[in-house]
Design an enzyme around this catalytic site. Structure first.
Site, PDB file in Angstrom:
ATOM      1  CE  LYS A  54       0.382  50.718 -27.113  1.00 35.09           C
ATOM      2  NZ  LYS A  54      -0.429  51.772 -26.514  1.00 35.09           N
ATOM      3  CD  GLN A  98      -3.513  53.478 -26.002  1.00 35.78           C
ATOM      4  OE1 GLN A  98      -2.629  52.665 -25.791  1.00 35.78           O
ATOM      5  NE2 GLN A  98      -3.389  54.424 -26.908  1.00 35.78           N
ATOM      6  CG  ASP A 121       2.937  55.003 -21.702  1.00 36.91           C
ATOM      7  OD1 ASP A 121       3.357  54.872 -22.862  1.00 36.91           O
ATOM      8  OD2 ASP A 121       1.754  54.843 -21.372  1.00 36.91           O
TER       9      ASP A 121
HETATM   10  N1  GUN Z   1      -1.966  57.410 -26.620  1.00 35.01           N
HETATM   11  C1  GUN Z   1      -1.279  57.868 -27.696  1.00 35.01           C
HETATM   12  N2  GUN Z   1       0.034  57.594 -27.564  1.00 35.01           N
HETATM   13  C2  GUN Z   1       0.177  56.967 -26.389  1.00 35.01           C
HETATM   14  C3  GUN Z   1       1.307  56.418 -25.712  1.00 35.01           C
HETATM   15  O1  GUN Z   1       2.460  56.461 -26.150  1.00 35.01           O
HETATM   16  N3  GUN Z   1       1.036  55.821 -24.510  1.00 35.01           N
HETATM   17  C4  GUN Z   1      -0.225  55.778 -24.003  1.00 35.01           C
HETATM   18  N4  GUN Z   1      -0.374  55.208 -22.814  1.00 35.01           N
HETATM   19  N5  GUN Z   1      -1.269  56.257 -24.598  1.00 35.01           N
HETATM   20  C5  GUN Z   1      -1.076  56.852 -25.797  1.00 35.01           C
END
Ligand code: GUN
Length: 295
Positions: A54, A98, A121
């Protein structure tokens, strides 16, 4: 018959190029540099890989990346304090915490603490509720990416029967809403559904998001169906070979039955971060009053 393979890698690459061009124009017009803060608590190896990608991809499209790596024993209050600071920070347009979080932290509390305008998100109850109501909002990245792949092979989804396998808040529930908005007939299925293979065989569009390696077999698929495989599972390592990544669909079987299918890796996976960057740019625009705010 062999299915069309939907190339998520190249579709994501094109989307990132478009975002980079949009970010360059945004900045040249004097609106500053969009910023994305990513918070990782603990050291789950898969999460570390995602967070690293990311950050790299954020800077590659010309945005600012703020990484916050906190120890596994971080308390809920400490995390809430950081989120409050990021909510106030004018340089931060998007905040992503996350998941999964360590057991001492209440995930719902954290998700609800993020400013909905910075919730790239799309997990905040306000954004989830807006999606449910069909109102504009920041949308969860994986469902958004999966819909873009679906639309790359079928522009008009009206009246198609979409079967979603998996009812998670991150994928299953939001993608069902997006399919409904696209005028699909939607069936939600899950681990307690009776005769899952028969339900799947009704699908013109089959979305697999359960996290069970290769669970959906070739004979669960209606000939010619579009198969969107959201699963990312690592098979157990065998002897010297490292476990390989597979989806929730038995690809080698499905490819002979489906009309189009997303591979794993190289399907939905690469789209998720591209959509995260798109959401960050959208949040940056809305926060400056440049795009219609989600209100
Ligand atoms: N963990 C697995 N997929 C995601 C996601 O799309 N966003 C976040 N914040 N954590 C995750």
């Amino acid at each position: 018959m062999t299915a069309t393979i939907i190339d998520g890698k190249s579709i994501a690459e094109r989307l990132r190029q478009q975002i980079a061009a949009d970010v360059a124009r945004f900045t040249a017009e004097g609106h500053g540099v969009p910023g994305l803060a990513v918070v990782l608590v603990g050291n789950d190896p898969a999460s570390e890989v995602y967070v690293g990608s990311k950050a790299r991809q954020t800077t590659a499209v010309g945005m600012q990346s703020f990484e916050h790596r906190l120890p596994a024993e971080t308390s809920q209050d400490e995390l809430l304090t950081l989120i409050a600071r990021l909510n106030k920070d004018a340089a931060v347009d998007g905040i992503l915490v996350q998941l999964p979080l360590p057991a001492q932290i209440d995930t719902d509390r954290i998700v609800a603490a993020v400013d909905p305008a910075k919730d790239v998100d799309g997990f905040h109850p306000e954004n989830a509720g807006r999606l449910m109501r069909g109102l504009p909002s920041l949308l969860p990245c994986t469902p958004l990416g999966a819909m873009l792949l679906l639309r790359s092979v079928a522009t008009n989804l009206q009246g198609m029967h979409a079967v979603v396998v998996g009812r998670s808040n991150i994928v299953g529930k939001p993608i069902a809403q997006l399919l409904l908005q696209a005028d699909c007939t939607v069936t939600m299925t899950h681990s307690r559904s009776r005769d899952l293979p028969a339900l799947c065989r009704q699908a013109d569009i089959l979305v697999a998001a359960v996290g069970r390696p290769q669970m959906v077999r070739g004979d669960w698929i209606k000939p010619g169906a579009i198969v969107i495989d959201v699963g990312i599972n690592r098979l157990p390592a065998q002897g010297t070979t490292k476990g390989r990544l597979v989806g929730d669909v038995a690809f080698d079987e499905a490819v002979h039955v489906a009309g189009a299918i997303t591979p794993v890796p190289g399907g939905v996976g690469p789209m998720t971060i591209a959509c995260l960057l798109q959401n960050t740019l959208q949040a940056a625009r809305e926060r400056r009053g440049l795009a219609k705010p989600a209100a």
